[in-house]
Design a protein around this motif. Structure first.
Motif, PDB file in Angstrom:
ATOM      1  N   PHE A   1       5.171   5.313  -5.132  1.00 22.84           N
ATOM      2  CA  PHE A   1       5.926   5.036  -6.358  1.00 22.84           C
ATOM      3  C   PHE A   1       5.059   4.547  -7.517  1.00 22.84           C
ATOM      4  CE2 PHE A   1       8.744   3.899  -2.720  1.00 22.84           C
ATOM      5  CZ  PHE A   1       9.584   5.001  -2.818  1.00 22.84           C
ATOM      6  N   GLY A   2       3.883   4.018  -7.205  1.00 24.07           N
ATOM      7  CA  GLY A   2       3.068   3.440  -8.262  1.00 24.07           C
ATOM      8  C   GLY A   2       1.946   4.358  -8.678  1.00 24.07           C
ATOM      9  N   SER A   3       0.896   3.785  -9.195  1.00 20.42           N
ATOM     10  CA  SER A   3      -0.273   4.538  -9.620  1.00 20.42           C
ATOM     11  C   SER A   3      -1.388   4.281  -8.628  1.00 20.42           C
ATOM     12  CB  SER A   3      -0.709   4.107 -11.028  1.00 20.42           C
ATOM     13  OG  SER A   3      -1.948   4.691 -11.352  1.00 20.42           O
ATOM     14  N   TYR A   4      -1.606   5.235  -7.724  1.00 22.56           N
ATOM     15  CA  TYR A   4      -2.649   5.066  -6.723  1.00 22.56           C
ATOM     16  C   TYR A   4      -4.016   4.973  -7.382  1.00 22.56           C
ATOM     17  CZ  TYR A   4      -6.080   6.179  -3.206  1.00 22.56           C
ATOM     18  OH  TYR A   4      -7.199   6.143  -2.411  1.00 22.56           O
TER      19      TYR A   4
ATOM     20  N   LEU B   1       0.825  -1.202   0.000  1.00 23.80           N
ATOM     21  CA  LEU B   1       0.000   0.000   0.000  1.00 23.80           C
ATOM     22  C   LEU B   1       0.868   1.264   0.000  1.00 23.80           C
ATOM     23  CD1 LEU B   1      -2.882  -0.843   2.511  1.00 23.80           C
ATOM     24  CD2 LEU B   1      -3.039  -0.597   0.044  1.00 23.80           C
ATOM     25  N   TRP B   2       1.908   1.250   0.806  1.00 25.40           N
ATOM     26  CA  TRP B   2       2.820   2.394   0.883  1.00 25.40           C
ATOM     27  C   TRP B   2       3.486   2.640  -0.469  1.00 25.40           C
ATOM     28  CZ3 TRP B   2       8.253   2.493   0.438  1.00 25.40           C
ATOM     29  CH2 TRP B   2       8.868   3.689   0.815  1.00 25.40           C
ATOM     30  N   ALA B   3       3.966   1.576  -1.105  1.00 24.16           N
ATOM     31  CA  ALA B   3       4.663   1.710  -2.386  1.00 24.16           C
ATOM     32  C   ALA B   3       3.721   2.158  -3.501  1.00 24.16           C
ATOM     33  CB  ALA B   3       5.328   0.379  -2.754  1.00 24.16           C
ATOM     34  N   LEU B   4       2.471   1.694  -3.471  1.00 26.50           N
ATOM     35  CA  LEU B   4       1.520   2.090  -4.501  1.00 26.50           C
ATOM     36  C   LEU B   4       1.285   3.594  -4.495  1.00 26.50           C
ATOM     37  CD1 LEU B   4      -1.167  -0.739  -4.355  1.00 26.50           C
ATOM     38  CD2 LEU B   4       0.273  -0.152  -6.303  1.00 26.50           C
ATOM     39  N   VAL B   5       1.196   4.171  -3.299  1.00 25.03           N
ATOM     40  CA  VAL B   5       0.945   5.600  -3.192  1.00 25.03           C
ATOM     41  C   VAL B   5       2.203   6.411  -3.519  1.00 25.03           C
ATOM     42  CG1 VAL B   5       0.350   7.467  -1.600  1.00 25.03           C
ATOM     43  CG2 VAL B   5      -0.941   5.335  -1.571  1.00 25.03           C
TER      44      VAL B   5
ATOM     45  N   SER C   1       0.685  12.913  -6.227  1.00 31.77           N
ATOM     46  CA  SER C   1       1.507  12.994  -7.430  1.00 31.77           C
ATOM     47  C   SER C   1       2.873  13.610  -7.149  1.00 31.77           C
ATOM     48  CB  SER C   1       0.785  13.806  -8.514  1.00 31.77           C
ATOM     49  OG  SER C   1       0.531  15.110  -8.070  1.00 31.77           O
ATOM     50  N   ARG C   2       3.148  13.941  -5.892  1.00 32.75           N
ATOM     51  CA  ARG C   2       4.446  14.497  -5.522  1.00 32.75           C
ATOM     52  C   ARG C   2       5.388  13.405  -5.054  1.00 32.75           C
ATOM     53  NH1 ARG C   2       5.256  19.415  -7.716  1.00 32.75           N
ATOM     54  NH2 ARG C   2       3.710  20.957  -7.053  1.00 32.75           N
ATOM     55  N   ARG C   3       6.684  13.637  -5.258  1.00 32.33           N
ATOM     56  CA  ARG C   3       7.707  12.753  -4.711  1.00 32.33           C
ATOM     57  C   ARG C   3       7.948  13.094  -3.250  1.00 32.33           C
ATOM     58  NH1 ARG C   3       8.596   8.331  -7.976  1.00 32.33           N
ATOM     59  NH2 ARG C   3       8.639   8.977 -10.156  1.00 32.33           N
ATOM     60  N   PHE C   4       8.634  12.198  -2.532  1.00 33.71           N
ATOM     61  CA  PHE C   4       8.863  12.381  -1.104  1.00 33.71           C
ATOM     62  C   PHE C   4       9.625  13.670  -0.829  1.00 33.71           C
ATOM     63  CE2 PHE C   4       8.275   9.533   2.611  1.00 33.71           C
ATOM     64  CZ  PHE C   4       8.693  10.414   3.585  1.00 33.71           C
ATOM     65  N   ARG C   5      10.625  13.981  -1.680  1.00 34.70           N
ATOM     66  CA  ARG C   5      11.420  15.183  -1.442  1.00 34.70           C
ATOM     67  C   ARG C   5      10.607  16.463  -1.670  1.00 34.70           C
ATOM     68  NH1 ARG C   5      13.332  13.021  -6.280  1.00 34.70           N
ATOM     69  NH2 ARG C   5      12.900  14.300  -8.135  1.00 34.70           N
TER      70      ARG C   5
ATOM     71  N   LEU D   1       3.737  13.028   2.728  1.00 32.56           N
ATOM     72  CA  LEU D   1       4.051  11.607   2.568  1.00 32.56           C
ATOM     73  C   LEU D   1       4.656  11.011   3.833  1.00 32.56           C
ATOM     74  CD1 LEU D   1       5.368  11.679  -1.105  1.00 32.56           C
ATOM     75  CD2 LEU D   1       3.153  10.900  -0.273  1.00 32.56           C
ATOM     76  N   GLY D   2       5.283  11.857   4.665  1.00 34.37           N
ATOM     77  CA  GLY D   2       5.825  11.368   5.930  1.00 34.37           C
ATOM     78  C   GLY D   2       4.728  10.954   6.891  1.00 34.37           C
ATOM     79  N   VAL D   3       3.664  11.761   6.968  1.00 38.67           N
ATOM     80  CA  VAL D   3       2.514  11.413   7.821  1.00 38.67           C
ATOM     81  C   VAL D   3       1.853  10.138   7.315  1.00 38.67           C
ATOM     82  CG1 VAL D   3       0.206  12.143   8.533  1.00 38.67           C
ATOM     83  CG2 VAL D   3       2.091  13.775   8.560  1.00 38.67           C
ATOM     84  N   PHE D   4       1.721  10.019   5.999  1.00 37.66           N
ATOM     85  CA  PHE D   4       1.143   8.809   5.414  1.00 37.66           C
ATOM     86  C   PHE D   4       1.979   7.584   5.786  1.00 37.66           C
ATOM     87  CE2 PHE D   4       1.061   5.707   1.935  1.00 37.66           C
ATOM     88  CZ  PHE D   4      -0.290   5.411   1.889  1.00 37.66           C
ATOM     89  N   THR D   5       3.294   7.688   5.647  1.00 31.76           N
ATOM     90  CA  THR D   5       4.198   6.572   5.959  1.00 31.76           C
ATOM     91  C   THR D   5       4.104   6.182   7.424  1.00 31.76           C
ATOM     92  OG1 THR D   5       5.728   7.281   4.210  1.00 31.76           O
ATOM     93  CG2 THR D   5       6.606   5.818   5.915  1.00 31.76           C
ATOM     94  N   ALA D   6       4.084   7.180   8.312  1.00 28.43           N
ATOM     95  CA  ALA D   6       4.040   6.899   9.752  1.00 28.43           C
ATOM     96  C   ALA D   6       2.755   6.171  10.131  1.00 28.43           C
ATOM     97  CB  ALA D   6       4.160   8.207  10.532  1.00 28.43           C
TER      98      ALA D   6
END
Length: 466
Positions: free
Chosen positions: A191-194, A185-189, A365-369, A375-380
């Protein structure tokens, strides 16, 4: 269109605002993409100059709704997740048809709440979190975001618990599937196509279409069903109030309003798209609640009157008229899809809210940087949810308990939503009219009253007075 996700504008804060509203924060808006909603004028232009047959116009409207079906349908359908299924099934097993009238009221509430959320997004070009930050004080903004985070943390745990329960029905231990599911799920959002993942999860959730079939094949007492749908049937007992608040929490969840508004903005909607957006929100809410009602009726017909659910296997028994010995397999497939869908939607809603409140980049659609906070809140949340779900917990009690928490917090978020949609300084002519304002206020007061009764009963119970 962003090549990685297939979503529209990459900065939701830069979506075009309605005339007379405050300017959206963030950099200059990105060009609108082909994934943006079709405008009303664009839909009618093809037939300009000649009257289209009624049938063709009807098909065109259906096609238009299908084109924009997304935030409203996804947000509402995500409510039929692991916790939702457990709560609805427990209502059927514990009170048979006794909660049906209450669910009719909840359905009306959900339609109104989701409509207000997407109207805010379409007419202001901003999500609910950004509007709260602009229209309220810092403390009130922190209260709204804090309530959402508290509710969502428990809910994310319940989604991964649901994924684990789905595989345990198939004989696979949860420790073998929950970590890979979290990573996927984390990778789909990130790096992939959510958008594609979202569609896959929705398709998997279609397994719950079997509940309407199970409802019919289970031969419920239709006369009693009709009476309970039309006649109020409320009980003053603490158990009934607890379940009622859980039904509110799982149907009118706070994250759904944040996600619906942010999803509309992230797709680059404009005020002229509102009619189609409203259709998506209303149809999505009604669809989700119809499925909820059939879950209650099917479970009541199968195991009604046996008391609260004790396991996912008991919830699966309602599907036996459809699948027979394969009921658990069918239930597991639907539970997996629904839990995976909500496992992505719920943490994204909190990420949107925090990003909007902080005024920073927030988009899938944004990268982590580019969007580290979003994306940090999503990951946590994904990591915390998966870790806690691996602990030895009573899954059914966890699922229902999280919905009770959602129900207690819902009135707070709904007050913000109501105040914002009442403000003509923000929405102009799109603000709530007098009748709508009265109806929406009644919904908020009703939800708050149920939550207050539960809180009072709980406190009295601590002192042995209830």
């Amino acid at each position: 269109m962003n090549a990685r996700t297939g979503l529209g504008p990459t900065d939701p804060a830069a979506a075009p605002a309605a005339a007379g509203s405050t300017t959206a924060t963030g950099p200059t808006a990105a060009p609108r993409s082909s994934d943006s909603l079709p405008s009303q004028s664009g839909l009618s232009a093809a037939g300009a100059g000649r009257p289209a047959p009624a049938r063709r116009r009807g098909l065109r409207r259906i096609a238009a709704v299908a084109m924009i079906a997304g935030p409203g349908l996804v947000a509402a359908n995500a409510g039929n997740d692991a916790a939702g299924i457990a709560t609805y099934a427990s209502a059927g097993s514990q009170y048979t048809y006794g909660t049906l009238f209450f669910m009719v009221l909840v359905t009306i509430a959900l339609v109104m709440v989701q409509e207000m959320a997407v109207r805010l997004g379409a007419h202001t070009g901003k999500g609910l979190g950004a509007l709260i930050r602009e229209q309220f004080s810092l403390r009130l903004t922190a209260l709204a975001v804090g309530c959402l985070l508290l509710a969502n943390t428990g809910l994310v745990v319940s989604e991964f618990a649901g994924i684990g329960a789905a595989f345990e029905l198939l004989g696979i231990p949860k420790w073998a599937v929950v970590p890979p599911a979290a990573v996927l799920l984390w990778a789909l959002v990130l790096f992939g196509s959510y958008r594609w993942a979202e569609r896959i999860f929705l398709v998997m959730s279609l397994a719950f279409f079997s509940y309407p079939i199970a409802m019919v094949l289970g031969h419920p007492r239709w006369g009693e069903v009709g009476r309970n749908l039309a006649v109020p049937h409320l009980q003053p007992s603490s158990d009934f109030i607890l379940l009622a608040v859980a039904l509110i929490g799982t149907t009118v969840s706070p994250y759904m309003q944040f996600y619906a508004a942010a999803g509309v903005v992230d797709r680059g909607a404009k005020p002229e798209d509102y009619r189609l957006i409203r259709a998506d929100a209303v149809l999505g809410a009604v669809f989700a609640c119809v499925i909820s009602l059939t879950i209650i009726i099917a479970t009541a017909a199968a195991i009604g009157g046996t008391g609260p659910l004790q396991s996912a296997s008991e919830a699966a028994r309602a599907l036996e008229p459809v699948a027979g010995p394969g009921a658990e397999l069918l239930f597991a497939f639907g539970l997996l899809g629904a839990s995976a869908l909500a496992g992505a939607v719920v943490p994204l809603s909190a990420s949107y809210a925090i990003g909007e409140a902080a005024g920073v980049e927030r988009s899938v659609s944004r990268r982590f940087r580019d969007a580290p906070l979003f994306l940090g809140v999503f990951t946590a949340q994904i990591a915390l949810g998966a870790i806690v779900a691996l602990t030895p917990v009573d899954v059914i009690q966890l699922l229902i308990g999280t919905q009770v928490l959602q129900g207690l917090i819902s009135p707070i978020v709904l007050v913000y939503l109501l105040v914002l949609t009442n403000r003509r300084s923000l929405l102009g002519a799109a603000a709530n009219g007098p009748r709508y304002r009265i109806a929406a206020t009644a919904v908020v007061v009703g939800v708050a009253l149920m939550s207050t009764i539960l809180l009072v009963q709980t406190v009295l119970g601590w002192f042995g007075l209830a």
